[in-house]
Design an enzyme around this catalytic site. Structure first.
Site, mmCIF file in Angstrom:
data_model
loop_
_atom_site.group_PDB
_atom_site.id
_atom_site.type_symbol
_atom_site.label_atom_id
_atom_site.label_comp_id
_atom_site.label_asym_id
_atom_site.label_seq_id
_atom_site.Cartn_x
_atom_site.Cartn_y
_atom_site.Cartn_z
ATOM 1 N N SER A 21 -65.538 11.544 35.993
ATOM 2 C CA SER A 21 -65.134 10.208 36.666
ATOM 3 C C SER A 21 -63.538 10.173 36.005
ATOM 4 O O SER A 21 -63.313 10.208 34.623
ATOM 5 C CB SER A 21 -65.923 9.159 36.106
ATOM 6 O OG SER A 21 -65.425 7.946 36.140
ATOM 7 N N ASN A 69 -55.092 8.905 27.233
ATOM 8 C CA ASN A 69 -55.115 7.986 28.159
ATOM 9 C C ASN A 69 -55.555 6.622 27.727
ATOM 10 O O ASN A 69 -56.401 6.447 27.170
ATOM 11 C CB ASN A 69 -55.671 8.288 29.447
ATOM 12 C CG ASN A 69 -57.132 7.880 29.457
ATOM 13 O OD1 ASN A 69 -57.455 6.854 29.956
ATOM 14 N ND2 ASN A 69 -58.351 8.773 28.979
ATOM 15 N N ASN A 128 -70.711 3.352 32.768
ATOM 16 C CA ASN A 128 -69.764 3.536 31.862
ATOM 17 C C ASN A 128 -69.958 2.658 30.994
ATOM 18 O O ASN A 128 -69.428 1.715 30.867
ATOM 19 C CB ASN A 128 -68.472 3.550 32.494
ATOM 20 C CG ASN A 128 -67.396 3.951 31.332
ATOM 21 O OD1 ASN A 128 -67.402 4.173 30.323
ATOM 22 N ND2 ASN A 128 -66.024 3.989 31.845
ATOM 23 N N CYS A 131 -65.983 2.961 27.782
ATOM 24 C CA CYS A 131 -64.516 3.091 27.870
ATOM 25 C C CYS A 131 -63.922 2.421 26.543
ATOM 26 O O CYS A 131 -64.074 1.298 26.140
ATOM 27 C CB CYS A 131 -64.039 2.559 29.083
ATOM 28 S SG CYS A 131 -62.383 2.336 29.238
ATOM 29 N N LYS A 166 -73.457 7.045 30.359
ATOM 30 C CA LYS A 166 -72.117 7.986 29.825
ATOM 31 C C LYS A 166 -71.939 7.347 28.347
ATOM 32 O O LYS A 166 -71.683 6.054 28.363
ATOM 33 C CB LYS A 166 -71.071 7.710 30.577
ATOM 34 C CG LYS A 166 -69.806 8.667 30.290
ATOM 35 C CD LYS A 166 -68.711 8.805 31.376
ATOM 36 C CE LYS A 166 -67.707 9.660 30.644
ATOM 37 N NZ LYS A 166 -66.608 9.858 31.677
ATOM 38 N N ILE A 192 -69.175 13.876 26.134
ATOM 39 C CA ILE A 192 -68.901 12.563 25.600
ATOM 40 C C ILE A 192 -67.500 11.957 26.499
ATOM 41 O O ILE A 192 -66.951 12.515 27.159
ATOM 42 C CB ILE A 192 -68.301 12.601 24.081
ATOM 43 C CG1 ILE A 192 -67.400 13.785 24.086
ATOM 44 C CG2 ILE A 192 -69.565 12.953 23.366
ATOM 45 C CD1 ILE A 192 -66.503 14.007 22.804
ATOM 46 N N THR A 194 -63.994 9.696 25.789
ATOM 47 C CA THR A 194 -63.127 10.042 25.059
ATOM 48 C C THR A 194 -63.223 9.662 23.567
ATOM 49 O O THR A 194 -63.937 8.713 23.320
ATOM 50 C CB THR A 194 -61.465 9.600 25.624
ATOM 51 O OG1 THR A 194 -61.791 8.086 25.839
ATOM 52 C CG2 THR A 194 -61.288 10.098 27.197
ATOM 53 N N GLY A 218 -59.636 16.600 26.570
ATOM 54 C CA GLY A 218 -59.117 17.861 26.595
ATOM 55 C C GLY A 218 -59.581 18.798 25.425
ATOM 56 O O GLY A 218 -60.627 18.253 24.815
HETATM 57 C C1 SIN Z 1 -59.609 4.186 31.450
HETATM 58 O O1 SIN Z 1 -59.754 3.667 32.433
HETATM 59 O O2 SIN Z 1 -58.977 3.525 30.499
HETATM 60 C C2 SIN Z 1 -60.664 5.405 30.826
HETATM 61 C C3 SIN Z 1 -61.904 5.073 31.320
HETATM 62 C C4 SIN Z 1 -62.975 5.661 30.289
HETATM 63 O O3 SIN Z 1 -62.260 6.100 29.253
HETATM 64 O O4 SIN Z 1 -63.882 5.283 30.506
#
Ligand code: SIN
Length: 306
Positions: A21, A69, A128, A131, A166, A192, A194, A218
């Site tokens: 995703s 990100n 999710n 995040c 998740k 996992i 991030t 990554g």
């Molecule tokens: C984001 O939209 O900032 C990333 C989504 C995520 O890490 O679940």
């Protein structure tokens, strides 16, 4: 020929490679570069009740062996997802899993109820709860066993489709959160999301990403992902889907040995949208060269030294 089919709950995937995703849009953006039907599945971008612009830029920065990100869950909202995206998935011959995000239990429930009320051929949902980029709301559920249990139980009552939770690595005990998801009726967990990270420009002394704290993905996080999958798979009996830094077929093998039944390819899709398929080819090649007749021979087959 190795049998590379794998089972997640009652769903059989044609192969263990899904795309993660947030790294593959809603699926349709990449279909000119990749035959989507060759993937084990697609997990679509997180969807919330209302459309979201996401965080101000800069939202992405490269780091050694990784990417930071902070998109902030930018998405088109559930109503457009239903009217514009769901019809496009009816022709696909691969698993399509909708990722849902929210800032309260009611929001997750609202999104799922709306999707469940229309006819669709989604294979399931990935929830999710992990995040790191929307303040405390994004991870509130993912860091708390009771909240994970409550949310999963509520969503379980709404759907018979595959329900995947998740998980965040930004917790003290990821296996305990996984146990709560399992106890509440999840079919699988994915791990996992991030790892919280940060990057600062030494000259300007400013953060390279608007929100300062953001999410690292990554190859840099692969060892964290593999360790998390190992810890989780030792603690639960539902399948684990491994995520984090997969760029080669051997990375897939590593995750399977740690206990994953399937994997999601994420950041590699930014290099090439067909990364998942080259990783799949390499995985098949590895299996054939190593006389593996069935993928299940690899799952949780970590050997001791002695
Ligand atoms: C984001 O939209 O900032 C990333 C989504 C995520 O890490 O679940």
């Amino acid at each position: 020929m190795t049998n590379i089919k794998t089972k997640i709950g009652k769903v059989e995937l044609t192969n263990p490679i899904l795309v993660a995703s947030g790294t593959f849009g809603y699926g349709e953006e990449s279909d000119e570069f990749i035959d989507l039907n060759q993937l084990g599945g697609i997990v679509t971008k997180s969807i919330t009740v209302h459309p979201r612009e996401g965080n101000p830029s800069p939202r992405i920065v490269e780091t050694p062996s990784g990417m930071l990100n902070s998109i902030g869950l930018a998405n088109i909202g559930v109503e457009r997802y239903i009217s514009e995206m769901l019809p496009k998935y009816t022709d696909l011959d691969t698993a399509v899993i909708m990722n849902i995000a929210g800032s309260s239990q009611e929001e997750y429930i609202d999104v799922m109820k709306r999707v469940e009320s229309v006819s669709n051929n989604l294979t399931g949902y990935e929830i999710n709860i992990s995040c790191p980029n929307v303040g405390k709301d994004g991870m509130e559920f993912g860091v708390d066993c009771d909240l994970t249990f409550q949310l999963t139980s509520e969503l379980r009552q709404l759907t018979e489709k595959l329900l995947i939770i998740k998980l965040s690595p930004n917790v003290t005990d990821i296996a305990a959160i996984a146990q709560s998801a399992e106890a509440a009726g999840a079919d699988a967990v994915s791990a996992i999301n991030t790892v919280v990270g940060m990057s600062i420009n030494p000259v300007t002394r400013k953060s390279n990403v608007y929100t300062k704290l953001c999410g690292l993905s990554g190859p840099a996080i692969k060892p964290v992902g593999v360790a998390s999958v190992y810890q989780i798979s030792q603690s639960i009996s539902i399948p684990v889907i491994g995520i984090g830094g997969i760029i080669t077929g051997e990375d897939v093998v590593e995750y399977l040995l740690a206990g994953a039944s399937a994997v999601q390819v994420g950041t590699a899709n930014y290099r090439h949208p067909a990364a998942g398929l080259s990783i799949l080819d390499e995985f098949i090649d590895f299996c054939e060269k190593n006389n593996i007749s069935d993928l299940t021979e690899l799952i949780a087959d970590l050997q001791d030294d002695s």
